[in-house]
Scaffold this active site. Structure first.
Site, PDB file in Angstrom:
ATOM      1  N   LYS A  34       0.838  -1.189   0.000  1.00 38.68           N
ATOM      2  CA  LYS A  34       0.000   0.000   0.000  1.00 38.68           C
ATOM      3  C   LYS A  34       0.879   1.247   0.000  1.00 38.68           C
ATOM      4  CE  LYS A  34      -4.283   1.562   2.212  1.00 38.68           C
ATOM      5  NZ  LYS A  34      -5.276   1.280   3.270  1.00 38.68           N
ATOM      6  N   GLU A  78     -20.044  -3.479  10.567  1.00 39.84           N
ATOM      7  CA  GLU A  78     -20.936  -2.618  11.333  1.00 39.84           C
ATOM      8  C   GLU A  78     -22.053  -3.396  12.019  1.00 39.84           C
ATOM      9  OE1 GLU A  78     -18.933  -0.228   8.171  1.00 39.84           O
ATOM     10  OE2 GLU A  78     -20.051  -2.117   8.194  1.00 39.84           O
ATOM     11  N   ARG A 102     -25.844   0.243   7.413  1.00 40.95           N
ATOM     12  CA  ARG A 102     -25.711  -1.206   7.308  1.00 40.95           C
ATOM     13  C   ARG A 102     -26.232  -1.934   8.553  1.00 40.95           C
ATOM     14  NH1 ARG A 102     -20.241  -3.223   4.548  1.00 40.95           N
ATOM     15  NH2 ARG A 102     -20.681  -2.489   2.443  1.00 40.95           N
TER      16      ARG A 102
END
Length: 622
Positions: free
Chosen positions: A281, A367, A395
Site C-alpha cells: 500500500k 458494522e 448497514r
C-alpha cells in the site's frame, strides 16, 4: 506507450512487459500529482497499479466484468478506461467520482463506495451470464481490509456452493495472510494452474471413478490428499479450498509477468478461483509507504515531503473533540468502552486508544457485528459507545432495531460525518440517519449545533436510558478553544437563541448556524423571527413545542438530512397531532434524491439550504 494516449484497455494488450512497467510509472506519477493537488484516496490505488494493468491486459472489459470493492483502489482502473482527459476533475463538483459509478463509464460495471460488496455482486454477474448463455469472464477484486466484513464470507460460502466460473482477487496489502512469496510456492502455483496438469487431473479423476468398488474412490482420495498436502505445506489457502474455491497464491502483486501468467491460466479454470495477491500500500511514494494509514485518504500535500499544503483551520476537528471528550469521560467511568468498525482514526477513537488501549475495540469492517456486540456488552453493565460514520451505520439498521432497541439496551451511537461530506459524494453523504433512526422505538436522537453541545450531549448520554444517537457533521469546531469542562445541562429541551414573534426558525444540529444567517437577514427586512436550536430530534418535548406553535404563525425547519421522514417531518407530525396543522410550514433540507460530490458550501447553495438562500425563499413565500 504514453498514458495520455490510452483510450481503452485494448490499447495496452500489445505492449511488452517492459512497456507495461513504464506505463505503471506514468500511472503512479499521474495519481500522485492529482491527489497532491486536490486530495483523495492515495495509498490504496498506488498499491494496485501493476495488478490493475495485468487485469486489463488479460481480461476484456467491459464484456468481461471487473467488480471492484469499495472503489478507492480504482483510480488506476479509471486511467486505463478512457478517463485520463478528465482525471484532473477527480472528486470535484461536476467531475469524475472517486469511486466506481455505473453512469460514469461502461467499465464501471458495479458502483461501489462501501466495502465487502464485490464478491456478492460478481457472483450475481456470473449467474446472470449463465442464465443468458453468455461466455464472458467475471472478476471480483477485494482488499484484505474488506475481508474483515461478514458479507464477504457470506458471498464466499455462496460462491463455493454455486460452482460458478469466476475469479476472486484478494488484494492483500498488509501481508495479513501470508508473510512472503517463496520460490517453492511460486513453482507450485505454476504447476497447479498449468492447463496440462489440470487436464491430467480431470482425466485421472474420471478414470478413478470408473474403477470397481471402493478402489476408485480410495485412489481418488489418496491423490487429492497428496495434492492438498503439497499445497498446505507452503500455501495459506486451505480455508478457501474447504469452501469449494480453488486457491492460487500468494503472488507478488508488483510482478506484472507473473500476474499475467497466473491470470491467463486461472480465467479458464472451471468453478470459482481465488488469486491471493500481495501488494504494498502506498508503493511509489515514500511518505505513503511509511504511513499508509495517513495517506489512505489525504488532503492536498507536497509530493516531495509528504507534508500538507495548508496548515488547515486552527480550530480542532469535531472528530477530535469527540475523541478527547470520550477520553475524559472514560478515565472517570470504567463502564465506558468505545467500539469502531475499522475507523479508529476517522471516528476519533484512536485518541482514547492511545491512553486506554483496552477501552477501545476495533471489530473490522463489520458494522452489523459492532452493534450486536455492543448489545451484548450493554446486557452486562458496559456502556458501549459505538462510533461509526453516518453512511456506514445504515448497514446496521436491523441490529439497532432488533438487538438494541427491542431489548431496551443502553447503547450510545455516535454518528460522525452526518449531513453532506463533500468530495466523497453520494456514497458517503450522511443524509439519511435522522430518518432511519426516527423509526426506532425508544431511540433518543441528539443533534449538537456546536462543539460544546457535542461535549455536553456525550456526557449526558452516558447516563441516559435506552438507545441514544448523537450525530454531527464533518468539519471543525466553530471556535479555537472549548469550554471546559463539559457542562451538565438538560439537552432534551430545545434552546431559544433569539426570541421574536411571527416566524419560528427551528434548526437541527449544525444547520442552526445557517439559520442564524437567515434570522439576521429577516430582521434586516423588517421581520422579527424566533430562532431555536432544537438539540433533540427525537423525542420532541410536547409541551415545549406546544408553546412554540401557539405563539407563531409560520414554522420553518432546516436540516442536512433528507426531507423524507426527517426533522421537519417530525415537527409537522407533532403539530398535526396537537391540532396546529393550519399553521404555515416550510421545510428545508435534502431533496428526495442522492446528492453529488462537491464542496459542502457549494452544495448548500446548490440545494438552497444555506442561510442566505433560506431567507430569500422565505421572503418570497411570505
Amino acid at each position: 506507450m504514453k498514458l495520455k494516449d490510452i483510450k481503452s484497455p485494448e490499447d495496452i494488450k500489445h505492449c511488452s512487459v517492459e512497456e507495461l512497467y513504464n506505463l505503471a510509472s506514468q500511472v503512479r506519477e499521474t495519481i500522485i500529482g492529482q491527489v497532491a493537488k486536490h486530495g483523495g484516496h492515495l495509498a490504496s490505488s498506488l498499491g494496485v497499479v501493476e495488478l490493475t494493468i495485468a487485469l486489463h491486459y488479460v481480461f476484456n472489459a467491459p464484456e468481461d466484468k471487473i467488480v471492484w470493492d469499495v472503489g478507492h483502489q480504482a483510480y488506476v482502473h479509471k486511467l486505463l478506461t478512457g478517463r485520463y482527459d478528465r482525471f484532473d476533475t477527480l472528486r470535484q463538483q461536476g467531475g469524475i467520482s472517486g469511486f466506481l459509478k455505473r453512469c460514469e463509464s461502461e467499465y464501471d460495471c458495479f458502483g461501489a463506495g462501501h466495502a465487502t460488496t464485490s464478491i456478492s455482486a460478481a457472483l450475481g454477474f456470473a449467474v446472470a451470464r449463465n442464465h443468458f448463455n453468455r461466455k464472458n469472464n467475471v472478476v471480483a477484486v477485494i482488499g484484505d481490509g474488506s475481508m474483515t466484513g461478514g458479507m464477504a464470507y457470506e458471498a464466499l460460502n455462496n460462491a463455493g456452493i454455486s460452482k460458478q466460473n469466476m475469479t476472486i482477487i484478494l488484494n492483500d496489502n498488509k501481508m495479513s495472510i501470508a508473510p512472503n512469496v517463496g520460490g517453492f510456492s511460486k513453482y507450485l502455483n505454476r504447476v497447479i494452474s498449468d492447463p496440462v496438469y489440470n487436464k491430467m487431473r480431470s482425466d485421472l479423476d474420471r478414470l478413478m471413478t470408473r474403477l470397481p468398488g471402493v478402489l476408485g474412490s480410495r485412489f481418488r482420495d489418496l491423490f487429492l490428499q497428496v495434492e492438498n498436502a503439497a499445497k498446505n505445506a507452503v500455501k495459506p489457502g486451505a480455508f478457501f479450498e474447504d469452501l469449494g474455491i480453488r486457491y492460487f497464491g500468494p503472488i507478488d502483486g508488483h510482478d506484472i509477468n507473473e500476474l499475467i501468467m497466473i491470470l491467463e491460466r486461472v480465467k479458464s479454470q472451471p468453478g470459482p478461483c481465488l488469486v491471493h495477491v500481495l501488494t504494498e500500500k502506498g508503493r511509489g511514494l515514500n511518505a505513503a509507504e511509511k504511513n499508509p494509514t495517513k495517506f489512505h485518504g489525504t488532503g492536498p500535500f507536497d509530493p516531495e515531503s509528504g507534508l500538507p499544503l495548508s496548515p488547515g483551520s486552527p480550530n480542532p476537528s469535531l472528530t477530535s473533540v469527540f475523541g478527547k471528550t470520550l477520553l475524559e469521560l472514560a478515565k472517570k467511568d470504567d463502564r465506558i468502552i468505545g467500539i469502531t468498525a475499522a475507523m479508529p482514526t476517522g471516528c476519533g477513537l484512536d485518541i482514547v486508544a492511545k491512553e486506554l488501549p483496552d477501552r477501545v475495540i476495533d471489530v473490522g469492517i463489520a458494522e452489523e457485528h459492532a452493534v450486536t456486540f455492543a448489545a451484548g456488552l450493554a446486557c452486562d453493565g458496559v456502556v458501549p459507545v459505538v462510533a461509526i460514520y453516518s453512511s456506514f451505520m445504515q448497514r446496521a439498521y436491523d441490529q439497532i432495531m432488533h438487538d438494541v432497541a427491542l431489548q431496551k439496551l443502553h447503547v450510545v451511537f455516535v454518528l460522525d460525518r452526518a449531513g453532506l461530506v463533500g468530495a466523497d459524494g453520494p456514497t458517503h453523504h450522511g443524509t439519511f440517519d435522522l430518518s432511519f433512526l426516527r423509526t426506532v422505538p425508544g431511540m433518543t436522537i441528539l443533534a449538537p449545533s456546536d462543539e460544546n453541545e457535542l461535549r455536553d450531549m456525550l456526557k449526558a448520554s452516558i447516563d441516559m436510558e435506552g438507545p441514544v444517537a448523537i450525530r454531527y457533521p464533518r468539519g471543525t469546531a466553530l471556535a479555537e478553544k472549548l469550554l471546559e469542562p463539559p457542562a451538565t445541562v438538560d439537552v432534551k429541551l430545545p434552546k431559544v437563541l433569539e426570541q421574536g414573534k411571527g416566524i419560528l426558525l427551528l434548526g437541527a444540529g449544525f444547520m442552526t448556524n445557517e439559520l442564524k444567517k437567515t434570522a439576521k437577514i429577516l430582521r434586516e427586512h423588517g421581520h422579527n423571527p424566533t430562532l431555536v436550536d432544537a438539540r433533540l430530534v427525537k423525542p420532541l418535548d410536547t409541551e415545549c413545542y406546544r408553546g412554540l406553535f401557539e405563539s407563531h404563525d409560520t414554522i420553518v425547519t432546516l436540516e442536512d438530512n433528507t426531507l423524507v421522514g426527517g426533522f421537519g417531518s417530525a415537527v409537522m407530525e407533532l403539530a398535526a397531532d396537537l391540532g396546529y396543522s393550519g399553521k404555515k410550514f416550510f421545510r428545508f433540507g435534502i431533496p428526495d434524491n442522492f446528492v453529488e460530490q462537491g464542496e459542502i458550501k457549494n452544495l448548500y447553495k446548490l440545494l438552497k439550504i444555506d442561510g442566505e438562500s433560506v431567507a430569500e425563499q422565505l421572503m418570497e413565500k411570505l
